[in-house]
Design an enzyme around this catalytic site. Structure first.
Site, mmCIF file in Angstrom:
data_model
loop_
_atom_site.group_PDB
_atom_site.id
_atom_site.type_symbol
_atom_site.label_atom_id
_atom_site.label_comp_id
_atom_site.label_asym_id
_atom_site.label_seq_id
_atom_site.Cartn_x
_atom_site.Cartn_y
_atom_site.Cartn_z
ATOM 1 N N ASN A 213 0.841 -1.198 0.000
ATOM 2 C CA ASN A 213 0.000 0.000 0.000
ATOM 3 C C ASN A 213 0.878 1.249 0.000
ATOM 4 O O ASN A 213 2.107 1.152 -0.021
ATOM 5 C CB ASN A 213 -0.970 -0.012 1.194
ATOM 6 C CG ASN A 213 -0.229 -0.044 2.518
ATOM 7 O OD1 ASN A 213 0.526 0.868 2.846
ATOM 8 N ND2 ASN A 213 -0.422 -1.106 3.287
ATOM 9 N N PRO A 310 -2.811 -11.603 10.479
ATOM 10 C CA PRO A 310 -3.029 -11.413 11.918
ATOM 11 C C PRO A 310 -3.117 -9.919 12.226
ATOM 12 O O PRO A 310 -2.466 -9.107 11.562
ATOM 13 C CB PRO A 310 -1.764 -12.010 12.550
ATOM 14 C CG PRO A 310 -0.736 -12.007 11.469
ATOM 15 C CD PRO A 310 -1.486 -12.157 10.173
ATOM 16 N N PHE A 332 -3.332 3.385 15.526
ATOM 17 C CA PHE A 332 -3.632 4.416 14.535
ATOM 18 C C PHE A 332 -4.813 3.914 13.710
ATOM 19 O O PHE A 332 -5.044 2.703 13.635
ATOM 20 C CB PHE A 332 -2.424 4.669 13.621
ATOM 21 C CG PHE A 332 -1.590 5.837 14.069
ATOM 22 C CD1 PHE A 332 -0.883 5.780 15.257
ATOM 23 C CD2 PHE A 332 -1.521 7.001 13.309
ATOM 24 C CE1 PHE A 332 -0.124 6.853 15.685
ATOM 25 C CE2 PHE A 332 -0.764 8.080 13.718
ATOM 26 C CZ PHE A 332 -0.070 8.018 14.901
ATOM 27 N N LYS A 346 -13.077 1.633 16.191
ATOM 28 C CA LYS A 346 -11.830 0.854 16.073
ATOM 29 C C LYS A 346 -11.130 0.752 17.429
ATOM 30 O O LYS A 346 -10.571 -0.282 17.779
ATOM 31 C CB LYS A 346 -10.917 1.509 15.030
ATOM 32 C CG LYS A 346 -9.906 0.576 14.431
ATOM 33 C CD LYS A 346 -9.245 1.158 13.192
ATOM 34 C CE LYS A 346 -10.057 0.936 11.937
ATOM 35 N NZ LYS A 346 -9.399 1.407 10.717
ATOM 36 N N LYS A 350 -10.276 -2.834 19.017
ATOM 37 C CA LYS A 350 -8.894 -3.274 19.255
ATOM 38 C C LYS A 350 -8.546 -3.263 20.744
ATOM 39 O O LYS A 350 -7.451 -3.666 21.126
ATOM 40 C CB LYS A 350 -7.920 -2.355 18.502
ATOM 41 C CG LYS A 350 -8.250 -2.204 17.018
ATOM 42 C CD LYS A 350 -7.161 -2.711 16.120
ATOM 43 C CE LYS A 350 -7.592 -2.604 14.668
ATOM 44 N NZ LYS A 350 -6.663 -3.197 13.729
HETATM 45 N N1 CTP Z 1 -3.111 -3.040 12.547
HETATM 46 C C1 CTP Z 1 -2.316 -4.085 12.901
HETATM 47 N N2 CTP Z 1 -2.405 -5.271 12.224
HETATM 48 C C2 CTP Z 1 -3.274 -5.418 11.217
HETATM 49 C C3 CTP Z 1 -4.094 -4.338 10.845
HETATM 50 C C4 CTP Z 1 -3.990 -3.168 11.530
HETATM 51 O O1 CTP Z 1 -1.510 -3.963 13.825
HETATM 52 N N3 CTP Z 1 -3.322 -6.565 10.585
HETATM 53 C C5 CTP Z 1 -3.031 -1.803 13.332
HETATM 54 C C6 CTP Z 1 -2.498 -0.596 12.591
HETATM 55 O O2 CTP Z 1 -1.108 -0.488 12.749
HETATM 56 C C7 CTP Z 1 -3.240 0.530 13.261
HETATM 57 C C8 CTP Z 1 -4.573 -0.090 13.631
HETATM 58 O O3 CTP Z 1 -4.347 -1.482 13.715
HETATM 59 O O4 CTP Z 1 -2.625 0.915 14.466
HETATM 60 C C9 CTP Z 1 -5.687 0.180 12.687
HETATM 61 O O5 CTP Z 1 -5.289 -0.084 11.377
HETATM 62 P P1 CTP Z 1 -6.300 0.201 10.156
HETATM 63 O O6 CTP Z 1 -5.663 -0.265 8.903
HETATM 64 O O7 CTP Z 1 -6.802 1.597 10.232
HETATM 65 O O8 CTP Z 1 -7.523 -0.696 10.557
HETATM 66 P P2 CTP Z 1 -7.897 -2.180 10.282
HETATM 67 O O9 CTP Z 1 -7.733 -2.936 11.552
HETATM 68 O O10 CTP Z 1 -7.164 -2.698 9.112
HETATM 69 O O11 CTP Z 1 -9.450 -2.041 9.988
HETATM 70 P P3 CTP Z 1 -10.218 -1.587 8.625
HETATM 71 O O12 CTP Z 1 -9.371 -2.073 7.487
HETATM 72 O O13 CTP Z 1 -11.506 -2.258 8.746
HETATM 73 O O14 CTP Z 1 -10.334 -0.090 8.672
#
Ligand code: CTP
Length: 404
Positions: A213, A310, A332, A346, A350
């Site tokens: 990304n 994960p 974040f 979120k 989390k």
């Molecule tokens: N994060 C993580 N591991 C993942 C996905 C996300 O540790 N597999 C962490 C990111 O580093 C961030 C937070 O979770 O601190 C939220 O990440 P974000 O991409 O905004 O959210 P997602 O959990 O992916 O949810 P969605 O895609 O539904 O918005």
């Protein structure tokens, strides 16, 4: 940012080829808003002229304790009293030995001896040949100067002007600038061990292709730097990004979300603060092909199946140390709309005490950002600013939450 505005620095130069870097350093200090008074030893003037240093600092250079420009003829007192710090760069082996003994037969050493110890810190940037640096006399002198309260900065390793290779090179101007900025930063995270994830992850489809990304890692790197400046020990688990490691930060490069989870879990047991800024890929190809996937001539693209990665933040937040409050977790949220509602949801999902929301498409790759801090009590906005400035504000905010 004028990170050194209102700071008055005495920049001392002693004899060494690294004097050429002092010119660049002087310019960088002025650019960051500092006023700079250059003081040169006689030996340093074999390498660079006072004319250059005067032009770059915008002030006449001092090089003699008998300088009649000072009405009381006490340059060593006057110049040292007005300084916020004395930085000697380059600092030669001879000058280190001289400081150790409290000798004061030239203006610069006289100023160092005459400075009020509790008000005017002394920073030294050693520069010398590797044998001179490694010599027990120099090492002994450095240890004693540290014990006497001086901050002796690291030396760099590499090719030296004499043609030899090893330890003893002076840090680069930009590194010295970072050291000075860090020196003046409030130590609000002293004693904390901070773990940061940053950047994107890369999920391989085959040996030459993958899914990733647009995250640049800039916010996470800025946070790691700010935490380190605030006195914390910092581990930075970084996805594939081409950013320089902030000084003092220990970097662990990873590629995929699974690698990032492994590295993070290995470091989590000693961490007291976890900040998950990484844009972790939500899904990875169910299987990564061993060899490059070839077109089969049918005109049909291969069918890719994905499995969920994960959740690193949720996994760490569920650890007993996080549950007990020994490890404070900050997430974040990269959203594209409804920032407040999505960030609040979120945070609860989390199970972290603090979640920092930002609009992903508006910040990925940019140098500035705006943040929304969401906790159980509500939300607070950090207005649009550079990622560097926001990182410092966020670290100060987290330090208050930790009671530091
Ligand atoms: N994060 C993580 N591991 C993942 C996905 C996300 O540790 N597999 C962490 C990111 O580093 C961030 C937070 O979770 O601190 C939220 O990440 P974000 O991409 O905004 O959210 P997602 O959990 O992916 O949810 P969605 O895609 O539904 O918005």
């Amino acid at each position: 940012m004028n990170e050194l505005s209102a700071k008055h620095i005495v920049l001392g130069l002693t004899g060494g080829v690294a004097c050429f870097k002092a010119a660049e350093l002087c310019r960088a200090l002025v650019k960051e808003g500092a006023t700079v008074q250059v003081v040169m030893t006689a030996a340093s003037q074999q390498f660079i002229t006072p004319v250059t240093m005067q032009a770059l600092s915008g002030r006449a250079v001092y090089d003699s304790q008998w300088d009649a420009r000072e009405s009381n003829n006490m340059a060593h007192i006057n110049l040292s009293r007005e300084a916020d710090a004395i930085l000697i760069a380059p600092c030669s082996a001879d000058f280190i030995a001289k400081l150790l003994h409290g000798r004061a037969d030239d203006l610069l050493s006289l100023m160092c001896l005459a400075r009020p110890l509790d008000k005017v810190p002394l920073l030294l940037a050693p520069a010398m040949n590797r044998e001179m640096w490694a010599h027990p006399a120099t090492q002994r002198n450095v240890a004693q100067l540290r014990a006497d309260g001086a901050t002796v900065l690291d030396v760099a390793s590499g090719e030296q002007a004499c043609g030899e290779t090893g330890d003893g090179r002076m840090l680069e101007a930009d590194e010295l600038l970072q050291e000075l900025i860090a020196f003046f930063s409030p130590k609000s995270l002293a004693g904390q061990h901070v773990l940061v994830t940053a950047g994107p992850t890369y999920e391989a489809i085959d040996p030459v292709r993958g899914v990733t990304n647009l995250s640049s890692g800039k916010m996470g790197f800025a946070i790691a730097r700010a935490a380190c400046e605030a006195g914390a020990t910092v581990d930075l688990v970084a996805g594939p990004v081409a950013l320089a490691t902030p000084r003092g930060v220990t970097r662990h490069d990873v590629r995929s979300a699974c690698d990032m989870l492994d590295a993070t879990l290995a470091l989590a047991p000693s961490a007291t603060l976890f900040i998950a800024t990484a844009a972790v890929a939500d899904w990875r190809p169910a299987a990564s092909a061993e060899h490059k996937i070839k077109k089969d001539g049918s005109g049909q693209p291969p069918e890719l199946r994905f499995v969920e990665n994960p959740d690193i933040l949720a996994t760490v937040a569920a650890l007993p140390r996080a549950q007990s409050g020994e490890l404070f977790c900050v997430g974040f949220a990269a959203e594209s709309q409804d920032l407040l509602a999505n960030a609040q949801a979120k945070r609860e999902r989390k199970k972290v005490p603090l979640l920092v929301g930002n609009i992903g498409p508006a910040t990925f790759g940019q140098d500035d950002n705006a943040l929304l801090l969401v906790d159980a009590q509500g939300a607070k906005e950090l207005a649009r600013a550079s990622k560097r400035a926001l990182a410092r504000q966020l670290i100060a905010d987290i330090a208050r939450r930790l009671g530091n």
